[in-house]
Design an enzyme around this catalytic site. Structure first.
Site, PDB file in Angstrom:
ATOM      1  CG  ASP A   1      -1.822   1.133   1.363  1.00 60.13           C
ATOM      2  OD1 ASP A   1      -1.513   2.213   0.803  1.00 60.13           O
ATOM      3  OD2 ASP A   1      -2.873   0.989   2.009  1.00 60.13           O
ATOM      4  CG  PHE A   2       0.748   3.920  -3.403  1.00 61.88           C
ATOM      5  CD1 PHE A   2      -0.291   4.711  -2.970  1.00 61.88           C
ATOM      6  CD2 PHE A   2       0.700   3.405  -4.707  1.00 61.88           C
ATOM      7  CE1 PHE A   2      -1.380   4.983  -3.786  1.00 61.88           C
ATOM      8  CE2 PHE A   2      -0.397   3.669  -5.538  1.00 61.88           C
ATOM      9  CZ  PHE A   2      -1.438   4.462  -5.070  1.00 61.88           C
TER      10      PHE A   2
ATOM     11  CG  HIS B   1      -5.351  10.912 -12.798  1.00 61.89           C
ATOM     12  ND1 HIS B   1      -6.167  10.953 -13.919  1.00 61.89           N
ATOM     13  CD2 HIS B   1      -5.369   9.622 -12.366  1.00 61.89           C
ATOM     14  CE1 HIS B   1      -6.657   9.747 -14.132  1.00 61.89           C
ATOM     15  NE2 HIS B   1      -6.192   8.927 -13.219  1.00 61.89           N
TER      16      HIS B   1
END
Ligand code: SAM
Length: 351
Positions: free
Chosen positions: A241-242, A260
């Site tokens: 999970d970034f 985005h």
């Protein structure tokens, strides 16, 4: 009468409302194409030709609409028709045969299936999104993030990942061909979904070792594709999970349509993570529908940013100048833009 408008002289009597009406009714043509993909018109036609009646029966359509529907597709340039009247035979154009027939590996209809199934309805609430700044998709009635909501339903997850492949394939292919990989050995594609970017780079550049990093729910989908293309020894699938984990170290860090999705604070967090995972001279690549710096020309990029309002609320698309200012803040030393296909570019920052 000649008048000045934004510095351009024009004749008021020659003004023509056709562009206003064309855009205003653009959803008619859009929904005809999306429905044709949803009903698998192009897949069912395959390499055959059929009369309207035959094709209508095959698709289980009421006779009222079949000729209007198929002839509208002809007029829009998505079908050919040999002959006129009830004897006329419909067939795929070269482009629909390649990109909209599910039997072809080059099928990109997944993104249009998702547009038909989800986005078309959600865009009906654009004004509500503009007034509230809040997402207008499934998230609207829950506190969960878009990915949480999509990923708790396996069919929605599969649909989303297939849609992303359709949208990104052409751009990733050009990136794999145009970017100079000769100086690098390793790549990590962050938010890599089905591993598409890694698969294309691995095939194009036999010296590259790749990693595709995404949420654990996506792991099996990526592995399935990588195994199918016999690239398991070249591409490692890493789950993480970034927002809680650091990124694997690599010479090139790519993010395709990732920044985005998020607000400015999270964008900057992701850019910092990329900086930390790169060696000196490493490259951070954001593949996005980069808006032109004056925000006047890239219609798809600007509409994509509105789509991010619908999908994510505070996520937004950005210009090359925006990207470079955030990257400078993180410590990157130089920057360039590589145009890919249509409205899409690779914004590249070097450490
Ligand atoms: C818009 S998709 C882009 C997919 C692909 N890069 C492309 O351009 O086609 C965003 C990707 O980010 C992944 N993602 C979302 N949140 C994430 C997180 N917190 N950590 C890692 N990956 C995440 C999603 O699973 C999804 O695959």
């Amino acid at each position: 009468m000649n008048t000045q408008e934004q510095g351009v002289e024009f004749d008021e009597n020659a003004l023509d409302p056709s562009h206003i009406l064309e855009v205003g009714f653009g959803f008619w043509g859009s929904k005809v194409l999306l429905t044709a993909v949803e009903l698998e018109v192009f897949t069912k036609l395959d390499d055959k030709s059929m009369t309207g009646e035959e094709l209508g029966k095959l698709l289980d359509l009421h006779p009222r609409g079949i000729f209007d529907f198929f002839d509208a597709l002809v007029a829009l340039g998505f079908l050919y028709r040999d002959g006129d009247g009830s004897e006329g035979r419909y067939r795929n154009t070269p482009a629909t045969a390649k990109f909209l027939n599910k039997h072809q590996p080059s099928y990109i209809g997944g993104v249009l299936e998702m547009a038909s199934d989800r986005l078309f309805r959600f865009w009906g609430d654009l004004s509500s999104g503009l007034k509230t700044g809040k997402p207008q998709n499934e998230v609207k009635h829950s506190q969960k993030s878009m990915f949480d909501v999509l990923y708790e339903d396996t069919s929605k997850l599969e649909q989303f990942i297939a849609a992303m492949s359709g949208l990104s394939r052409g751009n990733f292919q050009v990136f794999a061909e145009k970017f100079d990989f000769s100086k690098y050995q390793t790549l990590c594609d962050v938010g890599g979904a089905s591993g598409l970017l890694s698969r294309l780079v691995a095939k194009q550049h036999p010296h590259m070792q790749c990693m595709t990093f995404d949420l654990p729910q996506v792991e099996n989908i990526a592995k399935r594709w990588i195994e199918q293309e016999e690239l398991s020894d070249r591409i490692q699938v890493i789950s993480g999970d970034f927002f809680t984990d650091s990124l694997p170290q690599a010479d090139v860090i790519t993010m395709g349509l990732i920044l985005h999705d998020w607000n400015l604070e999270k964008k900057k967090h992701l850019i910092r993570l990329a900086y930390e995972a790169l060696p000196e001279n490493g490259a951070f690549v954001a593949i996005e529908n980069l808006i032109d710096d004056a925000r006047r020309e890239n219609i798809f990029g600007l509409l994509m940013s509105l789509n991010m309002l619908i999908e994510c609320g505070d996520g937004f698309d950005f210009t090359g100048a925006d990207f470079w200012s955030w990257c400078q803040e993180a410590g990157f030393r130089s920057y360039e833009v590589l145009h890919l296909a249509g409205p899409c570019s690779a914004a590249i920052a070097y450490k």
